[in-house]
Scaffold this motif. Sequence first.
Motif, PDB file in Angstrom:
ATOM      1  N   ALA A 140     -11.206   2.277   4.561  1.00  0.00           N
ATOM      2  CA  ALA A 140     -11.182   0.924   5.121  1.00  0.00           C
ATOM      3  C   ALA A 140      -9.744   0.405   5.204  1.00  0.00           C
ATOM      4  N   ALA A 141      -8.958   0.652   4.159  1.00  0.00           N
ATOM      5  CA  ALA A 141      -7.569   0.213   4.163  1.00  0.00           C
ATOM      6  C   ALA A 141      -6.772   0.977   5.217  1.00  0.00           C
ATOM      7  N   ARG A 142      -7.028   2.274   5.321  1.00  0.00           N
ATOM      8  CA  ARG A 142      -6.325   3.067   6.353  1.00  0.00           C
ATOM      9  C   ARG A 142      -6.601   2.499   7.736  1.00  0.00           C
ATOM     10  N   ASP A 143      -7.847   2.236   8.018  1.00  0.00           N
ATOM     11  CA  ASP A 143      -8.211   1.735   9.348  1.00  0.00           C
ATOM     12  C   ASP A 143      -7.596   0.364   9.605  1.00  0.00           C
ATOM     13  N   ARG A 144      -7.583  -0.475   8.582  1.00  0.00           N
ATOM     14  CA  ARG A 144      -7.028  -1.824   8.760  1.00  0.00           C
ATOM     15  C   ARG A 144      -5.519  -1.758   8.981  1.00  0.00           C
ATOM     16  N   LEU A 145      -4.845  -0.851   8.256  1.00  0.00           N
ATOM     17  CA  LEU A 145      -3.401  -0.710   8.429  1.00  0.00           C
ATOM     18  C   LEU A 145      -3.063  -0.144   9.808  1.00  0.00           C
ATOM     19  N   LEU A 146      -3.867   0.802  10.266  1.00  0.00           N
ATOM     20  CA  LEU A 146      -3.658   1.331  11.619  1.00  0.00           C
ATOM     21  C   LEU A 146      -3.802   0.220  12.658  1.00  0.00           C
ATOM     22  N   LEU A 175       6.512   9.335   6.675  1.00  0.00           N
ATOM     23  CA  LEU A 175       6.434  10.778   6.920  1.00  0.00           C
ATOM     24  C   LEU A 175       7.347  11.588   6.008  1.00  0.00           C
ATOM     25  N   ALA A 176       8.249  10.925   5.286  1.00  0.00           N
ATOM     26  CA  ALA A 176       9.232  11.640   4.469  1.00  0.00           C
ATOM     27  C   ALA A 176       8.571  12.320   3.275  1.00  0.00           C
ATOM     28  N   GLU A 177       8.698  13.636   3.215  1.00  0.00           N
ATOM     29  CA  GLU A 177       8.180  14.407   2.093  1.00  0.00           C
ATOM     30  C   GLU A 177       8.891  15.746   2.064  1.00  0.00           C
ATOM     31  N   PRO A 178       8.947  16.403   0.912  1.00  0.00           N
ATOM     32  CA  PRO A 178       9.597  17.716   0.856  1.00  0.00           C
ATOM     33  C   PRO A 178       8.983  18.683   1.864  1.00  0.00           C
ATOM     34  N   GLY A 179       9.841  19.448   2.511  1.00  0.00           N
ATOM     35  CA  GLY A 179       9.362  20.424   3.468  1.00  0.00           C
ATOM     36  C   GLY A 179       9.164  19.890   4.862  1.00  0.00           C
ATOM     37  N   ALA A 180       9.564  18.654   5.129  1.00  0.00           N
ATOM     38  CA  ALA A 180       9.445  18.112   6.479  1.00  0.00           C
ATOM     39  C   ALA A 180      10.254  18.981   7.437  1.00  0.00           C
ATOM     40  N   ALA A 187       0.335   7.523   2.208  1.00  0.00           N
ATOM     41  CA  ALA A 187      -0.594   8.411   1.493  1.00  0.00           C
ATOM     42  C   ALA A 187      -1.543   9.138   2.430  1.00  0.00           C
ATOM     43  N   ARG A 188      -1.701   8.631   3.644  1.00  0.00           N
ATOM     44  CA  ARG A 188      -2.600   9.262   4.620  1.00  0.00           C
ATOM     45  C   ARG A 188      -1.818   9.899   5.778  1.00  0.00           C
ATOM     46  N   ALA A 189      -0.518  10.091   5.586  1.00  0.00           N
ATOM     47  CA  ALA A 189       0.334  10.560   6.678  1.00  0.00           C
ATOM     48  C   ALA A 189      -0.029  11.959   7.167  1.00  0.00           C
ATOM     49  N   ALA A 190      -0.686  12.757   6.334  1.00  0.00           N
ATOM     50  CA  ALA A 190      -1.034  14.118   6.743  1.00  0.00           C
ATOM     51  C   ALA A 190      -2.293  14.170   7.607  1.00  0.00           C
ATOM     52  N   GLU A 191      -3.049  13.102   7.665  1.00  0.00           N
ATOM     53  CA  GLU A 191      -4.263  13.090   8.475  1.00  0.00           C
ATOM     54  C   GLU A 191      -3.908  13.084   9.961  1.00  0.00           C
ATOM     55  N   PRO A 192      -4.637  13.821  10.773  1.00  0.00           N
ATOM     56  CA  PRO A 192      -4.255  13.982  12.186  1.00  0.00           C
ATOM     57  C   PRO A 192      -4.018  12.674  12.929  1.00  0.00           C
ATOM     58  N   GLU A 193      -4.953  11.735  12.820  1.00  0.00           N
ATOM     59  CA  GLU A 193      -4.792  10.496  13.579  1.00  0.00           C
ATOM     60  C   GLU A 193      -3.566   9.725  13.126  1.00  0.00           C
ATOM     61  N   VAL A 194      -3.380   9.634  11.801  1.00  0.00           N
ATOM     62  CA  VAL A 194      -2.246   8.893  11.268  1.00  0.00           C
ATOM     63  C   VAL A 194      -0.943   9.598  11.607  1.00  0.00           C
ATOM     64  N   SER A 195      -0.895  10.900  11.387  1.00  0.00           N
ATOM     65  CA  SER A 195       0.322  11.659  11.672  1.00  0.00           C
ATOM     66  C   SER A 195       0.721  11.547  13.135  1.00  0.00           C
ATOM     67  N   ALA A 196      -0.254  11.653  14.019  1.00  0.00           N
ATOM     68  CA  ALA A 196       0.033  11.579  15.453  1.00  0.00           C
ATOM     69  C   ALA A 196       0.637  10.221  15.812  1.00  0.00           C
ATOM     70  N   PHE A 212       0.814  -1.215   0.000  1.00  0.00           N
ATOM     71  CA  PHE A 212       0.000   0.000   0.000  1.00  0.00           C
ATOM     72  C   PHE A 212       0.849   1.267   0.000  1.00  0.00           C
ATOM     73  N   ALA A 213       2.152   1.131   0.194  1.00  0.00           N
ATOM     74  CA  ALA A 213       3.021   2.303   0.266  1.00  0.00           C
ATOM     75  C   ALA A 213       2.922   3.128  -1.013  1.00  0.00           C
ATOM     76  N   ASP A 214       2.767   4.442  -0.847  1.00  0.00           N
ATOM     77  CA  ASP A 214       2.716   5.405  -1.958  1.00  0.00           C
ATOM     78  C   ASP A 214       1.473   5.254  -2.835  1.00  0.00           C
ATOM     79  N   ALA A 215       0.523   4.447  -2.416  1.00  0.00           N
ATOM     80  CA  ALA A 215      -0.714   4.291  -3.189  1.00  0.00           C
ATOM     81  C   ALA A 215      -1.861   4.974  -2.450  1.00  0.00           C
ATOM     82  N   GLU A 216      -2.797   5.484  -3.223  1.00  0.00           N
ATOM     83  CA  GLU A 216      -4.004   6.042  -2.614  1.00  0.00           C
ATOM     84  C   GLU A 216      -4.810   4.891  -2.021  1.00  0.00           C
ATOM     85  N   ILE A 217      -5.230   5.042  -0.791  1.00  0.00           N
ATOM     86  CA  ILE A 217      -5.941   3.955  -0.125  1.00  0.00           C
ATOM     87  C   ILE A 217      -7.276   4.455   0.418  1.00  0.00           C
TER      88      ILE A 217
END
Length: 505
Positions: free
Chosen positions: A259-265, A318-323, A286-295, A251-256
């Motif tokens: 349901a996939a986000r919740d299962r991966l968490l 979490l790696a992305e330009p501007g980190a 792909a969901r790293a910017a979302e509050p729950e995932v980022s936290a 799932f890395a780098d793919a839009e998910i």
Amino acid sequence: MPIFPEQYDRTPALDLLREAEQGRIGFDRRLLKSLLAREEETLDALGKIAALPDHDVVADLTEQIFDLYRSFRSPRALPFYLELLKHGHEGVPDALVEAFAELGETAVEPLLEAYGQAPEDDRPDVLFVLASLGAAHPRLRELIRAAIERDPYEGALCATLCGDPGLLPSLREALARLPEGGAHRHERKALEEAIEEIEAGRPREAPEPFDILSLYPEEALPLFDFLAETEVLEYLDHPDPGYRARAAASFADAEISDAARDRLLECARKDLDAAVRGAALRGLAARAAEPEVSAFLHEVLRDAGRPPEEWAGALTALAEPGAGEEFHAFVLQAYGRGETRAAAVEAMWRTRDRRYLRQIAAALKSEDPAVAREAIYAAGVLPAEDLAVELVPFFQNEELREAALFGYALAVRHETTPKSIRRLFDKIAERAGGLSETEEEEVAHALDMRLEREGYRPMFFPEDDDDEDMEALRPEPARSEKVGRNDPCPCGSGKKYKKCCGKPE
């Protein structure tokens, strides 16, 4: 539900092969052992797949079907072999010649029929295969005699392969007709050697057993990157952590979906295996910017006691330009730990941050292939022109060669315009000693990225596949593969390789 290895022996052979075609089963020794243990059922399944191919598949199993047929050495393989022979556009592969030879005289009549139906230009190849059977068949003898009359070199080659003493008069007559020396020296030599070989009457060696298991890995996972999201999620419940980890990582780098986000968490928090938890964290990128995932990702990085697999997964997610600076500190901390250094270098190039050039240069000298690979990518993605020359030695490293070609094509100092890009392709091919088909694609993708980086449209793989304007600019292959039987002989004789240095000893 997925079919797991422990279920193979209870699953019909046809179902296993169809699942492999769809990428849901990896083609490995576990699968092969199950198929080889039930010869007739597997042969029935192979015949159905060959007769009714499914064109909407993820994996083309032509090579695997061929290997299975060779393992069984059954005449039931002949229709499949003949189709391969009929549709071969670049000569007859050695493996196919060997496969026919393994069937011996049972292949003679079908090949004679194929010879009669083949276009004139394809008949020499069919005759070559026939001769390799070593059968003293009157019709084959007649065809080889005609070949000796028509083309003494080709005829002599076929006669040598066949070994039929009944061909000796024709060979001697052809030799007597040819003047000595000059333009006919190659033909005379071939005829003389054919006569000597047949007169020696050496017994033909029996074909060596075909070891199919040595060609495939002990374990191969499904092609997760090609499966639907819902299918991949099912593998997160597999008892084998290797399956769970690879499914999560796909799932890395793919839009998910949500349901996939919740299962991966859930996997990242609760799975009993650290590698699976780390892969699940990586899959959340792909969901790293979302509050729950980022936290949660930051929570992992701030906990120095976490296993290195989790650290690596959270860092790359979490790696992305501007980190920010906190993330920069995490990267350096990970770089300082051998278990997470490869992930740290990957994070460096994903941030596109040139402050890491010193660490990347050092990582290129790492004895850890995973670290070196990420450093190679980093040199290309940044791009680090001064490091491009450091990638050239990796062209000799079988494990890292493709990555090095990709990184070098991105980083080497060169003008980047649609008109200059062909020259760059040719220079890279020359410096690499030629490119295989896969390597050509790697270099082409990298050069397209260079063009897009400079504001141009991609040339090798344009978005519009019908873009004929670009076709003339695409480079010709510069491959380093072995010489084909129908290629010009590299010795410069002007003959085909199979008629010159490539003839059997």
